[in-house]
Design a protein around this motif. Structure first.
Motif, mmCIF file in Angstrom:
data_model
loop_
_atom_site.group_PDB
_atom_site.id
_atom_site.type_symbol
_atom_site.label_atom_id
_atom_site.label_comp_id
_atom_site.label_asym_id
_atom_site.label_seq_id
_atom_site.Cartn_x
_atom_site.Cartn_y
_atom_site.Cartn_z
ATOM 1 N N VAL A 5 0.840 -1.198 0.000
ATOM 2 C CA VAL A 5 0.000 0.000 0.000
ATOM 3 C C VAL A 5 0.877 1.251 0.000
ATOM 4 O O VAL A 5 0.571 2.233 -0.687
ATOM 5 C CB VAL A 5 -0.995 -0.008 1.174
ATOM 6 C CG1 VAL A 5 -1.755 1.307 1.279
ATOM 7 C CG2 VAL A 5 -1.977 -1.173 1.032
ATOM 8 N N ARG A 9 0.563 4.293 -2.575
ATOM 9 C CA ARG A 9 0.364 5.651 -2.058
ATOM 10 C C ARG A 9 1.441 6.603 -2.576
ATOM 11 O O ARG A 9 1.178 7.777 -2.813
ATOM 12 C CB ARG A 9 0.343 5.655 -0.528
ATOM 13 C CG ARG A 9 -0.943 5.130 0.047
ATOM 14 C CD ARG A 9 -2.009 6.190 -0.032
ATOM 15 N NE ARG A 9 -3.298 5.640 0.338
ATOM 16 C CZ ARG A 9 -4.424 5.955 -0.255
ATOM 17 N NH1 ARG A 9 -4.449 6.826 -1.246
ATOM 18 N NH2 ARG A 9 -5.562 5.418 0.129
ATOM 19 N N LEU A 19 -9.413 -1.520 -1.863
ATOM 20 C CA LEU A 19 -8.586 -2.594 -1.299
ATOM 21 C C LEU A 19 -9.434 -3.774 -0.835
ATOM 22 O O LEU A 19 -10.508 -3.576 -0.268
ATOM 23 C CB LEU A 19 -7.795 -2.080 -0.089
ATOM 24 C CG LEU A 19 -6.663 -1.122 -0.348
ATOM 25 C CD1 LEU A 19 -6.080 -0.613 0.968
ATOM 26 C CD2 LEU A 19 -5.572 -1.800 -1.171
ATOM 27 N N VAL A 96 -9.749 5.292 1.429
ATOM 28 C CA VAL A 96 -9.768 3.868 1.101
ATOM 29 C C VAL A 96 -11.216 3.400 1.038
ATOM 30 O O VAL A 96 -12.036 3.797 1.865
ATOM 31 C CB VAL A 96 -9.000 3.031 2.158
ATOM 32 C CG1 VAL A 96 -9.078 1.549 1.834
ATOM 33 C CG2 VAL A 96 -7.552 3.469 2.259
#
Length: 153
Positions: A5, A9, A19, A96
């Motif tokens: 992640v 990012r 996700l 997210v």
């Protein structure tokens, strides 16, 4: 945050990231184990993201162990959940959207909160959960468990 992640990012910043996730439904009689999360102060089921190369069952067992120090036996799927109720904006601005598979899990040891992620753990029945400051998407998961119990599954 996982290395995977973090690498995404680094490229997309705080933009919305979809996700895959898992959540553990740990129940004793009519009570459910919930965790109050440090980043939000809200109660929720225990869970998190699936890492690359990890099965969902491995992920739910890992997440429970990381957050509580306890092992679990995974015994089946409750259901799959997603949409707006599972969208989160973290304190750093990261957005997210999770698609989470909820699993029935049996606790195999004593659970105590990882105080880096959690403020506390608690056992609550469905009525008490409805009065908690919580991630409201867990209501659908708990209702699905209650329906399956009433149907004799």
């Amino acid at each position: 945050m996982s290395e995977y992640v973090l690498s995404i990012r680094a490229r997309i910043g705080n933009d919305l990231l979809l996700l895959p996730g898992v959540t553990a439904v740990i129940r004793e009689s009519d009570r459910f184990l919930l965790a109050r999360h440090a980043h939000s102060g809200l109660w929720s089921l225990i869970g998190g993201g699936i890492e690359p190369g990890e099965t969902p069952e491995e992920a739910v067992a890992r997440e429970v162990f990381e957050e509580t120090g306890a092992r679990v036996r995974v015994s089946g799927i409750v259901g799959a959940y997603g949409g707006a109720p599972l969208e989160v904006v973290y304190p750093n601005g990261d957005r997210v959207a999770y698609v989470a598979v909820a699993y029935h899990c049996r606790l195999l040891g004593r659970a105590s909160p990882d105080l880096d992620e959690l403020l506390e753990l608690g056992w609550f029945d469905q009525e008490a959960i409805a009065a908690l400051p919580r991630r409201e998407w867990i209501d659908a998961v708990i209702a699905d468990v209650a329906r399956s119990l009433n149907a004799g599954h």
